[in-house]
Design a protein around this motif. Structure first.
Motif, short mmCIF file in Angstrom:
data_model
loop_
_atom_site.label_atom_id
_atom_site.label_comp_id
_atom_site.label_asym_id
_atom_site.label_seq_id
_atom_site.Cartn_x
_atom_site.Cartn_y
_atom_site.Cartn_z
N ILE A 71 -0.68 2.00 -5.74
CA ILE A 71 -0.15 3.35 -5.96
C ILE A 71 0.87 3.71 -4.89
CG2 ILE A 71 -0.75 5.80 -5.92
CD1 ILE A 71 -3.45 5.00 -7.20
N PHE A 72 0.53 3.47 -3.63
CA PHE A 72 1.44 3.82 -2.54
C PHE A 72 2.70 2.96 -2.57
CE2 PHE A 72 -1.92 6.41 -1.17
CZ PHE A 72 -1.50 7.21 -0.12
N ALA A 73 2.56 1.70 -3.01
CA ALA A 73 3.74 0.84 -3.15
C ALA A 73 4.68 1.40 -4.21
CB ALA A 73 3.32 -0.57 -3.49
N CYS A 74 4.13 1.86 -5.31
CA CYS A 74 4.96 2.44 -6.38
C CYS A 74 5.62 3.74 -5.94
CB CYS A 74 4.11 2.69 -7.63
SG CYS A 74 3.69 1.18 -8.54
N SER A 75 4.96 4.46 -5.04
CA SER A 75 5.50 5.75 -4.58
C SER A 75 6.67 5.60 -3.61
CB SER A 75 4.39 6.56 -3.90
OG SER A 75 4.12 6.06 -2.59
N GLY A 76 6.82 4.39 -3.06
CA GLY A 76 7.86 4.17 -2.06
C GLY A 76 7.46 4.57 -0.66
N ALA A 77 6.18 4.90 -0.45
CA ALA A 77 5.70 5.32 0.87
C ALA A 77 5.74 4.15 1.86
CB ALA A 77 4.28 5.86 0.76
N LYS A 78 5.89 4.47 3.13
CA LYS A 78 5.81 3.49 4.20
C LYS A 78 4.35 3.45 4.66
CE LYS A 78 10.21 2.71 4.09
NZ LYS A 78 10.71 1.42 3.51
N PHE A 79 3.70 2.32 4.44
CA PHE A 79 2.26 2.29 4.69
C PHE A 79 1.79 0.90 5.11
CE2 PHE A 79 2.63 0.62 0.46
CZ PHE A 79 1.53 -0.20 0.26
N GLY A 80 0.59 0.88 5.63
CA GLY A 80 -0.10 -0.37 5.90
C GLY A 80 -1.43 -0.33 5.19
N VAL A 81 -1.94 -1.49 4.78
CA VAL A 81 -3.23 -1.52 4.11
C VAL A 81 -4.05 -2.70 4.63
CG1 VAL A 81 -2.41 -2.90 2.14
CG2 VAL A 81 -4.43 -1.44 1.88
N HIS A 82 -5.33 -2.46 4.79
CA HIS A 82 -6.27 -3.46 5.30
C HIS A 82 -7.36 -3.58 4.24
CE1 HIS A 82 -9.99 -4.33 7.76
NE2 HIS A 82 -9.22 -5.36 8.07
N ILE A 83 -7.38 -4.72 3.54
CA ILE A 83 -8.24 -4.91 2.36
C ILE A 83 -9.34 -5.93 2.66
CG2 ILE A 83 -8.27 -5.55 -0.08
CD1 ILE A 83 -5.27 -4.91 -0.18
N GLY A 84 -10.55 -5.60 2.23
CA GLY A 84 -11.68 -6.50 2.46
C GLY A 84 -11.84 -7.54 1.37
#
Length: 443
Positions: A131-144
């Motif tokens: 979702i955040f990738a589609c929004s164009g947001a600048k983010f980091g994600v840590h996935i288990g």
């Protein structure tokens, strides 16, 4: 924004670098231009990815490497007598647990979104990444887990940090999230909490620590945005439709009809994960159009209802389910697809979980006609007969016990066209399943 913890050090060594969470943190630190090294007992997909990114990875413990790094990070699975951990102490290195490093990394970002709960964390976190990738947001994600697009880590900027928040040893209470998500408060890790009341108290504290809490409707008595199938939940689903195992629904925000969501992953339980992700994204100011697009783009995580191929014509599915409620949800999803016989291979994960939830495991597994309980994946624990796979199998009618790969092969030998074989568990059963299928198909 305060000065980053990472700015004080140049190099980081991970004891247990091949773990999904440790590997994700190591990738992030590499992305910040730091020197990264580490060790693990065996090679795996995450060690391979890290080596390609420039990390120096040693397979099996090797004394002497720690001295070349400023900071040493260890997992909860590392014993106190680990030779590298002892060496780090003797050298007065800065030493952090995995949970402590995750907290320090989270403080690099303007806003922190932490996803907790006994089950669903990896799926919901991955949904949010899309979702955040589609929004164009600048983010980091840590996935288990290993998302099909992002693997276990992604970084494009420091506006948002999305992470799983693990309840084991109360690690999730180290985080200070802006948005705290609680997917459920089902009993788990009772060896750490001692009672359901203590566990629920920890979840309440986690929710209260955030500016915004997103919680299941009717679960915890905390102020927050609720989600659920119930019509009184703030975020709920209406007109739920299942087509070949995939679900679509009308997403509601209170009385507002947001629009129809079409999921690309199996199982009705994922409607709840999607509702929680919608609540987060709306709180972060993301439009429903981008939310809908992101959820449609999410096609799953490795080991979460993953199609492994066929064995003698039978469809083989692997799922990480290792808690009774997760097993129930997975079996429910399988029944939507299965037209023939169902074979289930379940590997219990830790003796303590099996012992503490013994009656729940017996109940959820008792309705399976073709069931094999495979030897327990002990992880960090020592043998306990009361929580062993053998003891569990002896308390379930028609259940078989397996202690060797050959036992599994013999069990599924009669499976064929239209049948389904499901491999359940969070241990090495996934690699065993892939090995069995690959060996069969290579003949």
């Amino acid at each position: 924004m305060r000065k980053s913890f990472l700015e004080f050090y140049d190099s980081f060594y991970f004891i247990g670098i091949g773990g999904v969470s440790m590997g994700g943190l190591a990738k992030y630190i590499l992305s910040r231009g730091k020197k990264v090294g580490g060790s693990d007992n065996v090679a795996g997909v995450f060690t391979e990815e890290l080596i390609k990114l420039g990390a120096k990875v040693e397979i099996a413990e090797r004394k002497g490497s720690v001295k070349f790094y400023d900071v040493v990070i260890y997992t909860d699975a590392v014993k106190e007598n680990d030779i590298q951990l002892i060496e780090a102490r003797e050298l007065n290195k800065t030493i952090l647990s995995r949970g402590q490093l995750l907290y320090e990394v989270s403080r690099d970002f303007k806003k922190v979104i932490a996803v907790s709960g006994c089950h669903g964390k990896t799926t919901c976190t991955s949904m949010l990444a899309h979702i955040f990738a589609c929004s164009g947001a600048k983010f980091g994600v840590h996935i288990g887990g290993r998302d099909k697009s992002f693997s276990n880590e992604f970084y494009s900027g420091r506006d948002f940090f999305i992470t799983e928040a693990c309840e084991y040893k109360k690690n999730f209470l180290l985080l200070k999230p802006d948005i705290a998500v609680i997917l459920n408060s089902s009993p788990d890790h009772m060896e750490c909490y001692g009672s359901v009341a203590n566990l629920r108290s920890a979840y309440t504290h986690f929710a209260d620590s955030a500016e915004i809490a997103i919680v299941p409707y009717g679960d915890l008595e905390v102020d927050g945005l609720t989600f659920g199938f119930e019509k009184n939940a703030r975020f709920c689903a209406r007109h739920i439709v299942c087509t070949n195992g995939f679900y679509s629904f009308l997403a509601m925000d209170g009385d507002v009809k947001l629009g129809t969501v079409n999921l690309s992953v199996y199982g009705k339980h994922n409607v709840l994960n999607a509702l929680a992700a919608i609540a987060v994204a709306r709180s972060a100011g993301i439009s429903f159009a981008r939310i809908k697009e992101g959820l449609a783009n999410f096609t799953g995580v490795e080991r979460r209802f993953e199609n492994l191929g066929k064995y003698n014509g039978a469809r083989c599915i692997a799922d990480y389910a290792h808690h009774p409620e997760e097993i129930s949800a997975t079996l429910s999803a399988v029944k939507k697809l299965n037209g023939g016989r169902l074979y289930v291979v379940f590997q219990p994960h830790t003796y303590s979980r099996t012992k503490n939830l013994f009656s729940e495991f017996v109940k959820v597994l008792s309705g399976i006609n073709n069931l094999l309980i495979y030897r327990t994946f002990a992880a960090r624990e020592y043998f306990d007969d009361k929580g062993s796979a053998l003891t569990l199998s002896q308390n379930i009618k028609r259940a078989r016990y397996g202690d060797d790969v050959k036992d599994i092969i013999d069990f599924i030998l009669d499976a064929g066209e239209n049948d389904t074989v499901v491999f359940l568990g969070a241990g090495d059963i996934y690699d065993i399943a892939k090995y069995i299928i690959n060996i069969r198909n290579s003949k």
